[in-house]
Design an enzyme around this catalytic site. Structure first.
Site, PDB file in Angstrom:
ATOM      1  N   ASN A  79       0.845  -1.192   0.000  1.00  0.00           N
ATOM      2  CA  ASN A  79       0.000   0.000   0.000  1.00  0.00           C
ATOM      3  C   ASN A  79       0.880   1.242   0.000  1.00  0.00           C
ATOM      4  O   ASN A  79       1.674   1.385  -0.941  1.00  0.00           O
ATOM      5  CB  ASN A  79      -1.166  -0.045   0.998  1.00  0.00           C
ATOM      6  CG  ASN A  79      -0.841  -0.202   2.454  1.00  0.00           C
ATOM      7  OD1 ASN A  79      -0.238  -1.179   2.867  1.00  0.00           O
ATOM      8  ND2 ASN A  79      -1.268   0.729   3.277  1.00  0.00           N
ATOM      9  N   ASP A  80       0.793   2.112   0.964  1.00  0.00           N
ATOM     10  CA  ASP A  80       1.364   3.456   0.818  1.00  0.00           C
ATOM     11  C   ASP A  80       2.856   3.482   0.451  1.00  0.00           C
ATOM     12  O   ASP A  80       3.644   2.717   1.007  1.00  0.00           O
ATOM     13  CB  ASP A  80       1.269   4.222   2.143  1.00  0.00           C
ATOM     14  CG  ASP A  80      -0.078   4.103   2.799  1.00  0.00           C
ATOM     15  OD1 ASP A  80      -1.011   3.566   2.189  1.00  0.00           O
ATOM     16  OD2 ASP A  80      -0.192   4.560   3.947  1.00  0.00           O
TER      17      ASP A  80
ATOM     18  N   SER B  80       2.925   4.008   8.040  1.00  0.00           N
ATOM     19  CA  SER B  80       3.533   4.958   7.099  1.00  0.00           C
ATOM     20  C   SER B  80       4.373   6.043   7.763  1.00  0.00           C
ATOM     21  O   SER B  80       4.168   6.388   8.927  1.00  0.00           O
ATOM     22  CB  SER B  80       2.444   5.611   6.262  1.00  0.00           C
ATOM     23  OG  SER B  80       1.974   4.661   5.347  1.00  0.00           O
TER      24      SER B  80
HETATM   25  N1  DQQ Z   1      -2.109   3.003   5.699  1.00  0.00           N
HETATM   26  C1  DQQ Z   1      -2.874   4.189   5.902  1.00  0.00           C
HETATM   27  C2  DQQ Z   1      -2.009   4.980   6.810  1.00  0.00           C
HETATM   28  C3  DQQ Z   1      -1.350   3.955   7.651  1.00  0.00           C
HETATM   29  C4  DQQ Z   1      -1.117   2.876   6.699  1.00  0.00           C
HETATM   30  C5  DQQ Z   1      -3.190   4.843   4.608  1.00  0.00           C
HETATM   31  C6  DQQ Z   1      -1.144   1.507   7.294  1.00  0.00           C
HETATM   32  O1  DQQ Z   1      -2.696   5.856   7.604  1.00  0.00           O
HETATM   33  O2  DQQ Z   1      -0.177   4.419   8.253  1.00  0.00           O
HETATM   34  O3  DQQ Z   1      -3.395   3.909   3.565  1.00  0.00           O
HETATM   35  O4  DQQ Z   1      -0.834   0.559   6.293  1.00  0.00           O
END
Ligand code: DQQ
Length: 467
Positions: A28-29, A89
């Site tokens: 993800n991020d 993140s």
């Molecule tokens: N994903 C969210 C963030 C977090 C992370 C955004 C956790 O807030 O830190 O996609 O995977």
């Protein structure tokens, strides 16, 4: 920990080739983007065990040229203590010459901001004594995450995403003299309306020219907003604002300053299909190409693919014979393309591009600009005959000045579609054409317009992945 062996791309019609993906399993991020030791570094939220969110580590890749990426060993893994529930993140800043990752740890006591340092970005040492847990009253320990660190006027600052009581997203501001000892100041900026997001995640706050840009991701609707304004007396005064990526199509944006001064940004592109389909393929998620941000004379955020993306272009593709139908219909074919189209509009009828079209037209995805409604749309109703994929339309508002042509730059990558219109409105999403013959690309105008179309096949960005 090394990364898992990659999922082969050759046999997978949906696996992007020039958008970054994890070698296998879940991404993800984007996190910790920076330039260090002569290379760009992209860290990312990574589950090394499954193609779904969970057990979040920081994966790592690096690149000499911003577009061809090499997998590196996993950087951060959860361990007993502050980040035992996951290394969420964050960013990297160079503090006193030492690359320092600030990231959210998911601990049994809730979310805290953790610190790890590394001289070479390969070997990391967690610094648990530097953990930042101070929260203002009313901010829940479960909504306190995604630190972004910057420098201004001789201070270190950190913004952290949060929710204030009454369900309003907020960015909290912290200050430090040395990047080690941090103190809470006040909210930098707060949503004026719950519709702007009940929690703000992944805030970025940075100076571009003489303006300051704040971007936030909105939970729970997976949207993103931008605000441009002033940073006066440690308060942000927004003067202009807009929607960043609509409808959760790209999320969790993260920006850095390149050595040449450009501001580069990446974001996460989420899957748009059922989990059983994802599990069968063994990977999920992609990252946008690097985008270059600027602010125009009217205070609008401008955004375009970084110039280096063109390094992956092959020879320009020839245009096929014009497609039958009313108006202009220029045609070519491919599933991994960089497309530039220009439409000089003579009326208020729809223009656009059809992508991934099968000869029998059972499948097609349309990018449509409708001047009458000032709408730019990605129409997905017929994007796949597979019912396990999301097919609702996405749309953004695009105002053209009188006489201004529509300029589309569209990146097409095995189901990733990134549309950049006139460098100021962008729509990014995924589609899953199921028919092998769904390769047709047509530029169309339903009324009168002068249409130009050019496209290039794109090479792979993923070194050593066998793509
Ligand atoms: N994903 C969210 C963030 C977090 C992370 C955004 C956790 O807030 O830190 O996609 O995977």
């Amino acid at each position: 920990m090394t990364t898992a062996p990659p999922c082969p791309a050759a046999a997978d019609p949906y696996r992007p080739r020039f958008h970054f993906t994890a070698p296998r399993h879940w991404i993800n991020d984007p996190n910790g983007v920076c330039h260090h030791g002569g290379r760009y570094h992209l860290f990312y939220q990574y589950n090394p065990h499954a193609a779904r969110w969970g057990d979040i580590h920081w994966g790592h890749a690096s690149s000499a040229d911003l577009v061809r990426w090499r997998d590196e060993p996993v950087a951060l893994a959860p361990s007993p203590g502050h980040d035992q529930g996951g290394c969420f993140s964050g960013c990297i800043a160079v503090v006193d010459g030492l690359p320092t990752a600030y990231y959210t740890g998911d601990s049994s006591a809730g979310q805290v901001q953790c610190v790890a340092t590394s001289p070479d970005l390969a070997h990391w040492t967690k610094q648990p004594q530097r953990t930042i847990a101070e929260r203002p009253p009313g901010v829940s320990p479960g909504e306190f995450r995604d630190p972004y660190v910057f420098r201004d006027a001789g201070h270190w600052y950190m913004v952290v995403g949060a929710a204030l009581p009454h369900e309003r997203g907020a960015c909290l501001l912290y200050r430090s003299a040395d990047g080690v000892d941090w103190h809470y100041r006040h909210p930098l900026f707060v949503a004026t309306d719950p519709a702007q997001g009940s929690v703000w995640e992944c805030p970025n706050f940075l100076q571009i020219g003489d303006r300051w840009l704040l971007t936030v991701s909105q939970w729970p609707n997976l949207g993103a907003l931008w605000f441009v304004g002033r940073f006066d007396d440690e308060r942000f005064v927004a003067e202009t604002s807009g929607v960043h990526d609509v409808d959760g199509s790209a999320f969790a944006h993260l920006a850095m300053r390149a050595p040449d001064g450009r501001v580069l940004q990446w974001a996460w592109i989420n899957e748009q299909r059922d989990q059983d389909e994802i599990d069968a393929d063994g990977w999920a998620g992609a990252i946008t190409v690097p985008r270059e941000l600027s602010i125009d004379g009217r205070g609008r955020l401008n955004l375009r693919p970084a110039a280096e993306v063109a390094l992956l272009r092959g020879e320009p593709l020839p245009l096929g014979p014009a497609a039958p139908g009313p108006g202009t219909r220029l045609r070519l074919s491919g599933r991994c393309l960089d497309i530039e189209a220009r439409f000089a509009l003579h009326d208020r009828r729809k223009v656009g591009l059809t992508l991934f079209e099968s000869p029998d037209r059972r499948e097609s995805t349309r990018i449509v600009y409708w001047p009458e409604a000032r709408r730019l749309m990605i129409e997905r109703a017929r994007s796949s005959i597979n019912q396990k994929t999301r097919r609702q339309d996405l749309y953004a508002v695009l105002d053209l000045d009188p006489g201004e042509p529509l300029r589309l730059r569209v990146l097409v990558d095995h189901g990733v579609i990134a549309v950049h219109a006139n460098d100021r409105v962008n729509l990014t999403t995924r589609v899953y054409p199921a028919l092998q013959s769904s390769t047709g690309v047509t530029a169309f105008s339903e009324g009168s317009a002068d249409v130009e179309l050019q496209a290039w096949p794109m090479g792979s960005a993923l070194e050593g992945r066998g793509a």
